[in-house]
Scaffold this motif. Sequence first.
Motif, PDB file in Angstrom:
ATOM      1  N   GLU A   1      30.533  38.063  38.250  1.00 29.64           N
ATOM      2  CA  GLU A   1      29.098  38.350  38.102  1.00 29.64           C
ATOM      3  C   GLU A   1      28.295  37.845  39.289  1.00 29.64           C
ATOM      4  OE1 GLU A   1      27.633  36.941  34.310  1.00 29.64           O
ATOM      5  OE2 GLU A   1      29.291  37.940  33.293  1.00 29.64           O
ATOM      6  N   LEU A   2      28.607  36.650  39.753  1.00 29.48           N
ATOM      7  CA  LEU A   2      27.889  36.101  40.908  1.00 29.48           C
ATOM      8  C   LEU A   2      28.068  36.993  42.132  1.00 29.48           C
ATOM      9  CD1 LEU A   2      28.778  32.293  40.683  1.00 29.48           C
ATOM     10  CD2 LEU A   2      26.586  33.375  40.148  1.00 29.48           C
ATOM     11  N   LEU A   3      29.334  37.366  42.392  1.00 30.46           N
ATOM     12  CA  LEU A   3      29.612  38.157  43.599  1.00 30.46           C
ATOM     13  C   LEU A   3      28.986  39.542  43.489  1.00 30.46           C
ATOM     14  CD1 LEU A   3      33.333  37.210  44.309  1.00 30.46           C
ATOM     15  CD2 LEU A   3      31.256  36.173  45.223  1.00 30.46           C
ATOM     16  N   ARG A   4      29.081  40.138  42.323  1.00 28.83           N
ATOM     17  CA  ARG A   4      28.518  41.473  42.117  1.00 28.83           C
ATOM     18  C   ARG A   4      27.014  41.466  42.393  1.00 28.83           C
ATOM     19  NH1 ARG A   4      27.887  42.885  36.023  1.00 28.83           N
ATOM     20  NH2 ARG A   4      26.435  41.170  36.394  1.00 28.83           N
ATOM     21  N   ASP A   5      26.283  40.536  41.787  1.00 26.11           N
ATOM     22  CA  ASP A   5      24.837  40.530  41.923  1.00 26.11           C
ATOM     23  C   ASP A   5      24.410  40.131  43.343  1.00 26.11           C
ATOM     24  OD1 ASP A   5      24.757  41.330  39.320  1.00 26.11           O
ATOM     25  OD2 ASP A   5      24.342  39.348  38.494  1.00 26.11           O
ATOM     26  N   ALA A   6      25.120  39.187  43.941  1.00 22.58           N
ATOM     27  CA  ALA A   6      24.776  38.796  45.317  1.00 22.58           C
ATOM     28  C   ALA A   6      24.983  39.969  46.272  1.00 22.58           C
ATOM     29  CB  ALA A   6      25.627  37.603  45.745  1.00 22.58           C
ATOM     30  N   ARG A   7      26.054  40.728  46.052  1.00 19.03           N
ATOM     31  CA  ARG A   7      26.321  41.880  46.924  1.00 19.03           C
ATOM     32  C   ARG A   7      25.272  42.978  46.731  1.00 19.03           C
ATOM     33  NH1 ARG A   7      30.006  44.938  46.451  1.00 19.03           N
ATOM     34  NH2 ARG A   7      30.712  45.409  48.551  1.00 19.03           N
TER      35      ARG A   7
ATOM     36  N   THR B   1      42.149  33.183  58.253  1.00 16.01           N
ATOM     37  CA  THR B   1      42.625  32.844  56.903  1.00 16.01           C
ATOM     38  C   THR B   1      41.475  32.412  55.994  1.00 16.01           C
ATOM     39  OG1 THR B   1      43.148  30.625  57.711  1.00 16.01           O
ATOM     40  CG2 THR B   1      44.960  32.191  57.591  1.00 16.01           C
ATOM     41  N   ARG B   2      40.284  32.963  56.226  1.00 17.89           N
ATOM     42  CA  ARG B   2      39.141  32.631  55.376  1.00 17.89           C
ATOM     43  C   ARG B   2      39.197  33.431  54.063  1.00 17.89           C
ATOM     44  NH1 ARG B   2      34.091  34.183  57.148  1.00 17.89           N
ATOM     45  NH2 ARG B   2      35.178  36.086  57.727  1.00 17.89           N
ATOM     46  N   LEU B   3      38.979  32.744  52.970  1.00 22.18           N
ATOM     47  CA  LEU B   3      38.749  33.421  51.691  1.00 22.18           C
ATOM     48  C   LEU B   3      37.341  34.006  51.756  1.00 22.18           C
ATOM     49  CD1 LEU B   3      40.059  33.512  48.697  1.00 22.18           C
ATOM     50  CD2 LEU B   3      38.299  31.807  48.185  1.00 22.18           C
ATOM     51  N   THR B   4      37.179  35.297  51.461  1.00 19.32           N
ATOM     52  CA  THR B   4      35.853  35.893  51.633  1.00 19.32           C
ATOM     53  C   THR B   4      35.287  36.452  50.335  1.00 19.32           C
ATOM     54  OG1 THR B   4      36.694  38.103  52.154  1.00 19.32           O
ATOM     55  CG2 THR B   4      36.392  36.581  54.014  1.00 19.32           C
ATOM     56  N   VAL B   5      33.963  36.535  50.308  1.00 18.94           N
ATOM     57  CA  VAL B   5      33.252  37.148  49.189  1.00 18.94           C
ATOM     58  C   VAL B   5      33.768  38.559  48.949  1.00 18.94           C
ATOM     59  CG1 VAL B   5      31.000  38.095  48.506  1.00 18.94           C
ATOM     60  CG2 VAL B   5      31.161  35.761  49.422  1.00 18.94           C
ATOM     61  N   GLY B   6      33.876  39.354  50.015  1.00 24.87           N
ATOM     62  CA  GLY B   6      34.279  40.749  49.865  1.00 24.87           C
ATOM     63  C   GLY B   6      35.688  40.886  49.306  1.00 24.87           C
TER      64      GLY B   6
END
Lengths: 374, 374
Positions: free
Chosen positions: A282-288, B273-278
């Motif tokens: 939910e956090l990632l969806r809304d931030a995106r 090797t970064r974990l990313t939001v996307g």
Amino acid sequence: MVTAWRAARRGLRVSVVAPQSRHAASVVAAGMLTPATEAAYGEEALTRFGLVSRDRYPGFLAELAADGATEPGYRTGGTLQVAFDTDDLARLAELGDLRARLGIATRRLTGRECRRLEPMLAPSVRGGFLAPDDHSVDPRRLLAALRAAARGRGVALLPVRATAVELAGGAVRGVRLERSTSAPDAPPELRAPQVVLAAGAWTGGLAGVPDGVLPELRPVKGQLLRLRTPPGEAPPVSRTVRGLVRGAPVYLVPRDDGEVVLGATQEEAGHDTRLTVGGVWELLRDARELVPGVSELEIAETCVGLRPGSPDNEPLLGPTRVPGLHLAVGHFRHGVLFTPATGDAMAAALADGRLPDFARRFAATRAVAAGAAT
Amino acid sequence: MVTAWRAARRGLRVSVVAPQSRHAASVVAAGMLTPATEAAYGEEALTRFGLVSRDRYPGFLAELAADGATEPGYRTGGTLQVAFDTDDLARLAELGDLRARLGIATRRLTGRECRRLEPMLAPSVRGGFLAPDDHSVDPRRLLAALRAAARGRGVALLPVRATAVELAGGAVRGVRLERSTSAPDAPPELRAPQVVLAAGAWTGGLAGVPDGVLPELRPVKGQLLRLRTPPGEAPPVSRTVRGLVRGAPVYLVPRDDGEVVLGATQEEAGHDTRLTVGGVWELLRDARELVPGVSELEIAETCVGLRPGSPDNEPLLGPTRVPGLHLAVGHFRHGVLFTPATGDAMAAALADGRLPDFARRFAATRAVAAGAAT
């Protein structure tokens, strides 16, 4: 910690009994000082207390600095509150009316004006409000600063858990301490004529508190991500951005070092501190939706905290009916914002025996019943 | 590690020079042994090698056990491959045709049949295929098992990095070792008549390899989440579920202890090797589409690994034109699947001087050019 420091400045001898917890609201919180953009119908008293506390921040920070503390990451760029769709915008406009009634200055902006302030906002953002006086601070640095200032004023910091309040003749006598390898020299108990219970969502775990003195505090779980801007790139937002996305609130709080805090869920799930697929999603969806460019950011840390919610969602401050026993709990989502006002109110309660006027509504002795949840 | 163990079983004296990296494919990989459901047009040779290797697993694991290793979490429930929309189903049907041509038995299922096998699948799942012989293993436990078995066969394990290959008169003489506090007693160099380069995506960092011997290996980044089923609840899938969601592949691999591995992105991003939001958002979005119940799962660990991709995406095995210098690299997404076949091929190359027939296509001396990327 703020109560300890402010009380020590008033000349009291103070010990703080507090283990470190990575789930404590103080180390998980984003640090928004945003009473204007958090104002909600039915919460006018909280809004007013927030405004008082927010406006004390500059003087409070100057006193912290004067006591030798390091700078706690205070940022004064204001806060932009934006709406994702027309329903969200209608809801924000209602809150704008409430603010106008409360005399809080915010400025209504079109979508285009929002994007002029924050160019990485999605083209779909419909509009919003600028709250020029809603700022932010870094709670971890604030806690470190408070600790340093408290130590400088002679406060003893014991990294152990208190297990029980001890009474004698109906009045407070002190607290019993846990045996802990992290503080092998800590005594088994600490005598004190006044004791402040301020253990957030964990306060209810303390034994020995007479019935009816401490209302039930419910933990309100918050999941939150600490993002990091790639080296050499600008953060995707330059000030705190709070959004409403199909009715769900989300926020991005940037820091000077490139960190961007993304939060936060609100879940009534007891003492559960699991990071979950649903919460993070939910956090990632809304931030995106609000700021598509966050996709490029690194997830540097994931956090789960427990906010202390009182039955009416308002804090409980000052003396209880047990002589010497005070509360400073129930700050819910507002602990960082309420820090200066709480410190002042509690120091007065401890030194003078009663809460100052601005805090009297939140007296620990008031009758609390379950109110309208936020 | 498998080459070391298999070579030691053939009577060779072996030392393994390898630091631990948390980004190595072997500790990040999900451990799918799924050549049937990974079969793709243009990759028939990889599919055949995968089938050979998969079918060696039972005997291979019996030999590991005979050498005293612990059980590596082998699960034999087959793999269910499902489609989210009609386009995804059409694509799966095409791959079904390919499998039929290659003589690989899989069974086409309706959406309802899929849900009968895995009741937590979303109602929207259109249909899929069951691959009864595509299984899974826990790569971390497999690595530990291989290490134990290798040690039992007298293999010396040095947790340091090799910095360079050393040659004498055009032939291999040994490797130079990094000074490391993790192995203060390690010598500055190790002499050996045969050296196998098998450092995955990091192999290209080795100095002293003559030009043209080692093709360029590109790291293919994979982000992956290790989920945990709440205590007392059943995992949301009972066997490996691979899905195609609007063209994007996603998989869920359950383990006996309640862990469910959710993967994986494929990103050509160098050694990032970064974990990313996307990356995390895509995984969560697609997993939720297929199995909404994953929302309740805990995110217990986040992982980023680098797969070693060769120019034609096929492994490079056995002797090079430098006498004594071998390769075992370029396993890309298939390192765990290819483990038994690679061990057998490399042990033969080291003991007999040449690759066995089943591995000859992947000879390190072949001309490699950039092929069709998967």
